[in-house]
Design a protein around this motif. Structure first.
Motif, mmCIF file in Angstrom:
data_model
loop_
_atom_site.group_PDB
_atom_site.id
_atom_site.type_symbol
_atom_site.label_atom_id
_atom_site.label_comp_id
_atom_site.label_asym_id
_atom_site.label_seq_id
_atom_site.Cartn_x
_atom_site.Cartn_y
_atom_site.Cartn_z
ATOM 1 N N TYR A 107 0.617 -0.942 0.271
ATOM 2 C CA TYR A 107 -0.121 -0.317 0.202
ATOM 3 C C TYR A 107 0.958 1.417 0.214
ATOM 4 O O TYR A 107 1.485 1.660 1.033
ATOM 5 C CB TYR A 107 -1.241 0.195 0.801
ATOM 6 C CG TYR A 107 -1.926 -1.116 1.107
ATOM 7 C CD1 TYR A 107 -3.230 -0.861 1.023
ATOM 8 C CD2 TYR A 107 -1.736 -2.241 1.626
ATOM 9 C CE1 TYR A 107 -4.658 -1.734 0.755
ATOM 10 C CE2 TYR A 107 -2.691 -3.225 2.288
ATOM 11 C CZ TYR A 107 -3.843 -3.265 1.302
ATOM 12 O OH TYR A 107 -4.940 -4.094 1.616
ATOM 13 N N SER A 123 -7.812 -4.043 3.512
ATOM 14 C CA SER A 123 -8.884 -3.158 2.761
ATOM 15 C C SER A 123 -10.301 -3.959 2.778
ATOM 16 O O SER A 123 -10.147 -5.493 2.879
ATOM 17 C CB SER A 123 -8.141 -3.475 1.328
ATOM 18 O OG SER A 123 -7.618 -4.787 1.066
ATOM 19 N N GLU A 131 -13.313 0.487 -3.245
ATOM 20 C CA GLU A 131 -12.387 -0.457 -1.952
ATOM 21 C C GLU A 131 -12.590 1.000 -1.247
ATOM 22 O O GLU A 131 -11.634 2.447 -0.977
ATOM 23 C CB GLU A 131 -10.573 -0.203 -3.256
ATOM 24 C CG GLU A 131 -10.451 -1.083 -1.883
ATOM 25 C CD GLU A 131 -8.819 -1.895 -2.335
ATOM 26 O OE1 GLU A 131 -8.260 -3.002 -1.882
ATOM 27 O OE2 GLU A 131 -8.351 -0.510 -3.529
ATOM 28 N N ILE A 133 -9.739 1.280 2.388
ATOM 29 C CA ILE A 133 -8.913 1.399 3.251
ATOM 30 C C ILE A 133 -8.925 1.754 4.501
ATOM 31 O O ILE A 133 -8.576 2.780 4.363
ATOM 32 C CB ILE A 133 -7.742 1.708 2.471
ATOM 33 C CG1 ILE A 133 -7.545 1.081 1.231
ATOM 34 C CG2 ILE A 133 -6.344 1.221 2.939
ATOM 35 C CD1 ILE A 133 -6.316 0.887 -0.474
ATOM 36 N N HIS A 147 -3.929 -0.166 -4.049
ATOM 37 C CA HIS A 147 -3.672 -0.868 -3.017
ATOM 38 C C HIS A 147 -2.969 -2.030 -4.552
ATOM 39 O O HIS A 147 -3.955 -2.047 -5.173
ATOM 40 C CB HIS A 147 -5.057 -1.971 -2.583
ATOM 41 C CG HIS A 147 -4.546 -3.205 -2.177
ATOM 42 N ND1 HIS A 147 -5.554 -3.657 -1.600
ATOM 43 C CD2 HIS A 147 -3.616 -4.373 -1.439
ATOM 44 C CE1 HIS A 147 -5.475 -4.900 -1.596
ATOM 45 N NE2 HIS A 147 -4.386 -5.438 -1.695
#
Length: 392
Positions: A107, A123, A131, A133, A147
Motif C-alpha cells: 500500500y 481493505s 475499495e 482502506i 493497493h
C-alpha cells in the motif's frame, strides 16, 4: 479540505514500517523478519528487487509516448527520487518490491509531498464496489493510497510468497536451521557413560570415579584433541551423535530450494544455465518472466496515485538490459542500430557510456549505402551526384 489536511497530518506524524504479522504453522514461525534468513530466498528476492530498484522512473506523455515536460511530471520524479525523510528512491523501490513479493499486497501512500508504504492496512469493498482502506481503524482517503496486488484468483487480495510457499519455506528454513545449529554446537556430539552396576549415592568410590570421568570429558574443548580416559571394569563410553542426518537434509534442500524460484515466476535451474552460457539471455528471461509484470503493475498504480485518472501522463520504468552485455557486444549493437537508422549516433554514444554530442549531425538518422539493393545502387549514386550538382 480541512478534513483531508488533518488526515494527511495524522499519517505524516506516524512512522511507516513494514514489520508484519507472524504466520504460525507446524510449530515454527515464518514471518517478514526471518524470511530472508533462508539464503536462497534472500538471493532470489535480492535478484528481483535490485533490478526493480535499479530501473529509472520516467514520465511519458500518453499522446506522444515521449518524455513529458509537464511540471507535474517534474514534481513526481522529484518525489520518487527522494520519497520521504528516511528512504531514498532506490530503497523505496526495493522495499516496495520485497513487500509485494512476500505479502502479495503493498500500500503506497502519497500525501502530496511524500511517499510512504503503509503497514497493517486493511481493505474491503463496499456495496457500491468501492475499495475502502483503513489503518488502525482510520479511513485513508482513496486518492492518497493505492493497493498494489500480486493478483491471483481474488479481486481484492494478492498472493505472496508467505502464503504460496509457506510449507516449502518452513521446510527449507527448518532444515537450514538444523544444520546451522548442529555445526554451531560442534556437531551436537555427546557422550553416554554406561555402567554395568546401578549408581548408588552412598557408594563414594563409584561417585568419585564417575565424577573423574565426567570432568575429563568436559575438559575436551578443542576440536581434534585426543583424550585418553582409562576405565575400570563395568564402565563404558559411547558416542551419542546428532539425530540430524546431513545427507538427507542436504538432499531435501537441493530439491526444495529450487522450488522457491517457481513462486517468483523463475526457473532457477534454467536461469543458472543461461547465466553460464549468455548473461544477456539470462537477463532477458528474468525480465520477461518476472520483472515486466511487476513493472507494469507498479507503473499503473503509481501513475494513478501521483497524477490521478485521465491525466494524460504515464509513469514508466526504464530498465537497461544492456548492463549485462559486454562492451564488444554493445559496440556491435550500437553500430547496427545507427547503420539501420533505428538510432542516431548520439544514442549509440550514450549506450557505450559516452556523453551525447548534441550536435545537428549527431542527432540525424543515416541510411548506409549497403542497405540499398544492389540492383538500385547505381541509380541511387547517380541521383545523389545529380542532386549535389544541382545544389552547386
Amino acid at each position: 479540505m480541512g478534513v483531508f489536511r488533518s488526515i494527511a497530518g495524522w499519517f505524516s506524524k506516524r512512522s511507516f514500517n513494514w514489520l508484519g504479522n507472524s504466520y504460525f504453522n507446524y510449530g515454527s514461525y515464518v514471518n517478514d523478519e526471518n524470511i530472508l534468513k533462508s539464503s536462497d530466498t534472500f538471493n532470489l528476492m535480492k535478484l528481483i528487487s535490485d533490478q526493480v530498484a535499479l530501473a529509472e522512473f520516467v514520465v511519458e506523455d500518453v499522446q506522444t509516448g515521449k518524455d513529458s515536460k509537464d511540471p507535474r511530471a517534474a514534481h513526481a520524479l522529484q518525489v520518487l527520487e527522494c520519497p520521504n525523510d528516511y528512504l531514498t528512491g532506490f530503497e523505496f523501490k526495493k522495499l516496495l518490491t520485497n513487500i509485494y513479493l512476500l505479502r502479495g499486497d503493498v500500500y503506497p501512500f502519497y500525501d502530496g509531498s511524500q511517499l510512504h508504504i503503509l503497514n497493517n492496512a486493511y481493505s474491503e469493498l463496499t456495496d457500491a464496489g468501492i475499495e475502502k482502506i483503513t489503518v488502525a481503524g482510520e479511513n485513508v482517503p482513496r486518492f492518497m493510497v493505492r493497493h498494489i496486488k500480486n493478483i491471483g484468483l481474488n479481486h481484492l487480495e494478492g498472493v505472496g510468497l508467505l502464503e504460496l510457499a509457506k510449507e516449502t519455506l518452513e521446510g527449507v528454513m527448518n532444515a537450514e536451521k538444523a544444520l546451522t545449529d548442529k555445526y554451531k554446537k560442534g556437531g551436537l556430539m555427546a557422550f553416554l557413560l554406561k555402567l554395568e552396576a546401578h549408581l548408588s549415592p552412598t557408594n563414594t568410590t563409584q561417585t568419585k570415579t564417575v565424577k573423574a570421568i565426567l570432568d575429563q570429558l568436559e575438559d575436551i574443548k578443542d576440536s581434534g584433541k585426543t583424550k585418553m580416559i582409562p576405565l575400570g571394569k563395568g564402565y563404558e563410553i559411547e558416542a551419542l551423535e546428532s539425530p540430524v542426518d546431513d545427507e538427507k537434509t542436504l538432499k531435501y534442500l537441493s530439491i526444495y530450494k529450487k522450488d522457491l524460484g517457481k513462486f517468483f515466476g523463475l526457473d532457477k535451474d534454467l536461469l543458472d544455465k543461461l547465466e553460464e552460457k549468455d548473461m544477456e539471455q539470462a537477463m532477458m528471461k528474468l525480465f520477461t518472466s518476472c520483472l515486466k509484470p511487476i513493472f507494469k503493475n507498479v507503473e499503473e498504480h503509481l501513475t494513478i496515485l501521483l497524477f490521478g485518472k485521465n491525466s494524460g501522463l504515464r509513469l514508466r520504468f526504464r530498465h537497461d538490459r544492456l548492463d549485462y552485455v559486454g562492451m564488444k557486444t554493445k559496440t556491435d549493437i550500437a553500430y547496427n542500430l545507427v547503420r539501420t537508422s533505428i538510432a542516431v549516433p548520439d544514442d549509440a554514444r550514450e549506450m557505450l557510456g559516452f556523453k551525447r554530442l548534441n550536435t545537428e549531425e549527431s542527432s540525424k538518422l543515416y541510411i548506409s549505402k549497403d542497405l540499398v539493393g544492389l540492383d538500385r545502387l547505381e541509380d541511387v549514386l547517380k541521383s545523389t551526384l545529380k542532386g549535389g550538382e544541382d545544389d552547386g
